[in-house]
Design an enzyme around this catalytic site. Structure first.
Site, short mmCIF file in Angstrom:
data_model
loop_
_atom_site.label_atom_id
_atom_site.label_comp_id
_atom_site.label_asym_id
_atom_site.label_seq_id
_atom_site.Cartn_x
_atom_site.Cartn_y
_atom_site.Cartn_z
N HIS A 203 8.92 -6.40 7.19
CA HIS A 203 9.39 -6.83 8.52
C HIS A 203 8.27 -7.12 9.52
CE1 HIS A 203 8.62 -2.62 9.62
NE2 HIS A 203 8.63 -3.02 10.87
C1 UD1 Z 1 10.21 -3.78 16.09
C2 UD1 Z 1 8.82 -3.29 16.51
C3 UD1 Z 1 8.04 -2.89 15.29
C4 UD1 Z 1 8.81 -1.90 14.45
C5 UD1 Z 1 10.18 -2.44 14.12
C6 UD1 Z 1 10.98 -1.39 13.39
C7 UD1 Z 1 7.93 -4.40 18.52
C8 UD1 Z 1 6.99 -5.42 19.04
N1 UD1 Z 1 8.09 -4.37 17.18
O1 UD1 Z 1 10.01 -4.95 15.31
O2 UD1 Z 1 6.83 -2.30 15.70
O3 UD1 Z 1 8.09 -1.66 13.26
O4 UD1 Z 1 10.87 -2.78 15.33
O5 UD1 Z 1 12.05 -1.93 12.68
O6 UD1 Z 1 8.50 -3.65 19.28
N2 UD1 Z 1 17.27 -8.28 15.28
C9 UD1 Z 1 18.61 -8.32 15.02
N3 UD1 Z 1 19.34 -7.17 15.22
C10 UD1 Z 1 18.79 -6.02 15.69
C11 UD1 Z 1 17.42 -6.03 15.98
C12 UD1 Z 1 16.68 -7.15 15.76
O7 UD1 Z 1 19.16 -9.33 14.58
O8 UD1 Z 1 19.51 -5.02 15.84
C13 UD1 Z 1 16.47 -9.52 15.02
C14 UD1 Z 1 16.42 -10.46 16.21
O9 UD1 Z 1 16.40 -11.75 15.72
C15 UD1 Z 1 15.05 -10.13 16.80
C16 UD1 Z 1 14.23 -9.79 15.57
O10 UD1 Z 1 15.13 -9.13 14.71
O11 UD1 Z 1 14.52 -11.22 17.50
C17 UD1 Z 1 13.06 -8.90 15.86
O12 UD1 Z 1 13.46 -7.72 16.56
P1 UD1 Z 1 12.44 -6.96 17.53
O13 UD1 Z 1 13.05 -5.69 17.99
O14 UD1 Z 1 11.92 -7.88 18.56
O15 UD1 Z 1 11.21 -6.66 16.60
P2 UD1 Z 1 11.18 -6.00 15.16
O16 UD1 Z 1 10.66 -7.03 14.22
O17 UD1 Z 1 12.46 -5.35 14.86
N1 UDP Z 2 14.60 2.64 7.04
C1 UDP Z 2 15.97 2.78 6.94
N2 UDP Z 2 16.71 1.74 6.42
C2 UDP Z 2 16.14 0.58 6.00
C3 UDP Z 2 14.74 0.44 6.12
C4 UDP Z 2 14.01 1.48 6.66
O1 UDP Z 2 16.52 3.84 7.30
O2 UDP Z 2 16.87 -0.32 5.55
C5 UDP Z 2 13.82 3.75 7.61
C6 UDP Z 2 12.66 4.19 6.76
O3 UDP Z 2 13.06 5.13 5.78
C7 UDP Z 2 11.73 4.79 7.80
C8 UDP Z 2 11.97 3.91 9.01
O4 UDP Z 2 13.23 3.28 8.80
O5 UDP Z 2 12.11 6.12 8.11
C9 UDP Z 2 10.88 2.90 9.14
O6 UDP Z 2 11.24 1.94 10.06
P1 UDP Z 2 10.69 0.45 10.01
O7 UDP Z 2 10.21 0.15 8.64
O8 UDP Z 2 11.76 -0.38 10.58
O9 UDP Z 2 9.52 0.48 11.08
P2 UDP Z 2 8.00 1.00 11.08
O10 UDP Z 2 7.97 2.39 10.52
O11 UDP Z 2 7.19 0.04 10.30
O12 UDP Z 2 7.64 0.94 12.52
#
Ligand code: UD1
Ligand code: UDP
Length: 365
Positions: A203
């Site tokens: 991601h």
């Molecule tokens: C965010 C964090 C990242 C973290 C990740 C965990 C920032 C800059 N990034 O990244 O550090 O590792 O969360 O998962 O804060 N979207 C949906 N539904 C949701 C959420 C997101 O469809 O419930 C889609 C949207 O298109 C959105 C994209 O995912 O634009 C990215 O979501 P965003 O929260 O901006 O960043 P993440 O990639 O999730």
């Molecule tokens: N995780 C989850 N479901 C998923 C993918 C990840 O519960 O489908 C959990 C994972 O076990 C870990 C956390 O989400 O505890 C990590 O989050 P993510 O990878 O979104 O973000 P990051 O840790 O890179 O910020």
């Protein structure tokens, strides 16, 4: 003591679950959900499964460009802080919700406590690196998961208010590991019980937003000869659809799963391929080899111990590493043993006393 905790993204729900549970034994917590993640399987499922209290406030900020999203959070969090006058603003990790929470509080003179402080990739192209650096420099209390994190802060001149407490995600996993085995039905649902498989998550912006890197990673998954289970983050789902990717038969794209199912999938995987921070650590704690789809990691101890290999987004390197990985004999304890949340709570109480006594105005520097 009143504490405003700011969370908004999937890994923050998991981290806050254990800290919230400990905090609420002695203090009053106002839980603010920024709304950064909002799909049921990116948010609500974690509150349900991990017994996290419902947020007191949901700002429902949603998705958007960094400035727009962070700006909306700032305005919303400021309103809550002005209303609640907390002793601490508690923030977690390195997302835009972390940045907004720290900045809103610091501007109001409310002390900030940062859980998972001091992590550095030394790659400023990562949005998370910007968020961490700013949050750390605004924080009065900095809770570090590792000595490396403490050293990183010292190198930036931050030594005051720094506490090596271990990783709250280790506490979360300790809470969930046995529950996952007992309660999760994911292996049966997927018809994979008793079979070997690889687990993949992707991601990070550097991988999803670069079609060439994403193409290499997907090409590698297609070239692997074992079943690959791939719970797909919504960001990645969009990028994959834009590429028109059709997975090879052994690659199964899944919707994001809840934490207990994820832990269950990790426990039974032969190997994990990921660019997630949390998943790299969980792989280590569970003794599952990890191939990290990045050029660097904040969790260097897992690499030094030989359980995690950085492979970037090079398809042939990914496939080669999955095929040739040798499990190390030893797995030293890193990031604590499940006592981090209790330590966070202890320091919040103790340091509040010292702030109230006038012995400190700012922990940085
Ligand atoms: C965010 C964090 C990242 C973290 C990740 C965990 C920032 C800059 N990034 O990244 O550090 O590792 O969360 O998962 O804060 N979207 C949906 N539904 C949701 C959420 C997101 O469809 O419930 C889609 C949207 O298109 C959105 C994209 O995912 O634009 C990215 O979501 P965003 O929260 O901006 O960043 P993440 O990639 O999730
Ligand atoms: N995780 C989850 N479901 C998923 C993918 C990840 O519960 O489908 C959990 C994972 O076990 C870990 C956390 O989400 O505890 C990590 O989050 P993510 O990878 O979104 O973000 P990051 O840790 O890179 O910020």
């Amino acid at each position: 003591m009143r504490i405003v905790s700011v969370i908004g993204a999937r890994p923050q729900f998991i981290k806050a679950a254990v800290v919230s549970r400990a905090l609420r034994q002695r203090h009053s917590e106002v839980l603010v959900h920024t709304g950064q993640h909002y799909d049921a399987n990116m948010s609500a499922i974690f509150f349900d499964e991990l017994d996290i209290p419902s947020p007191d406030v949901n700002l429902e900020v949603g998705s958007g460009p960094h400035g727009e999203q962070t700006g909306a959070m700032l305005a919303g969090i400021e309103g809550v802080l002005l209303r609640e006058h907390p002793a601490w603003a508690l923030v977690y990790g390195d997302t835009n919700s972390t940045l907004a929470g720290a900045l809103a509080a610091a501007k109001l003179g409310i002390p900030v406590a940062h859980v998972e402080a001091g992590l550095r990739s030394f790659n400023r192209a990562m949005p998370e690196e910007i968020n961490r650096v700013v949050a750390d420099h605004l924080s009065t209390l900095l809770f570090c998961p590792s000595q490396t994190a403490v050293n990183n802060l010292a190198a930036e001149g931050i030594t005051r208010g720094v506490h090596l407490v271990g990783d709250v995600m280790a506490d979360a996993l300790a809470f969930a590991a046995e529950r996952a085995q007992r309660r999760s039905t994911v292996l049966a649902r997927l018809g994979i019980a008793g079979q070997g498989y690889l687990l993949a998550t992707v991601h990070r912006a550097e991988n999803t937003d670069d079609p060439s890197r994403l193409g290499q990673i997907l090409g590698a998954l297609d070239a692997l000869e074992e079943p690959v289970l791939f719970p797909v983050h919504p960001r990645t789902r969009k990028a994959i659809e834009a590429l028109g990717y059709r997975p090879a038969p052994q690659v199964r794209l899944l919707d994001p799963v809840g934490y207990l199912d994820m832990v269950r999938l990790e426990q039974s995987a032969r190997m994990i391929l990921t660019d997630s921070g949390g998943v790299q650590k969980e792989a280590y704690w569970l003794g599952v080899p990890c191939v990290t789809l990045r050029n660097e990691t904040e969790w260097v101890e897992t690499v030094q111990a030989g359980w995690n290999v950085l492979v970037g987004a090079d398809a042939s390197r990914i496939v080669r590493t999955v095929g040739s990985f040798v499990r190390p004999a030893l797995r030293p304890v890193v990031y604590g043993e499940g006592e981090a949340a209790a330590r966070v709570c202890m320091h919040l109480s103790l340091d509040q006393d010292s702030i109230a006594g006038g012995s400190r105005s700012n922990g940085s520097g």
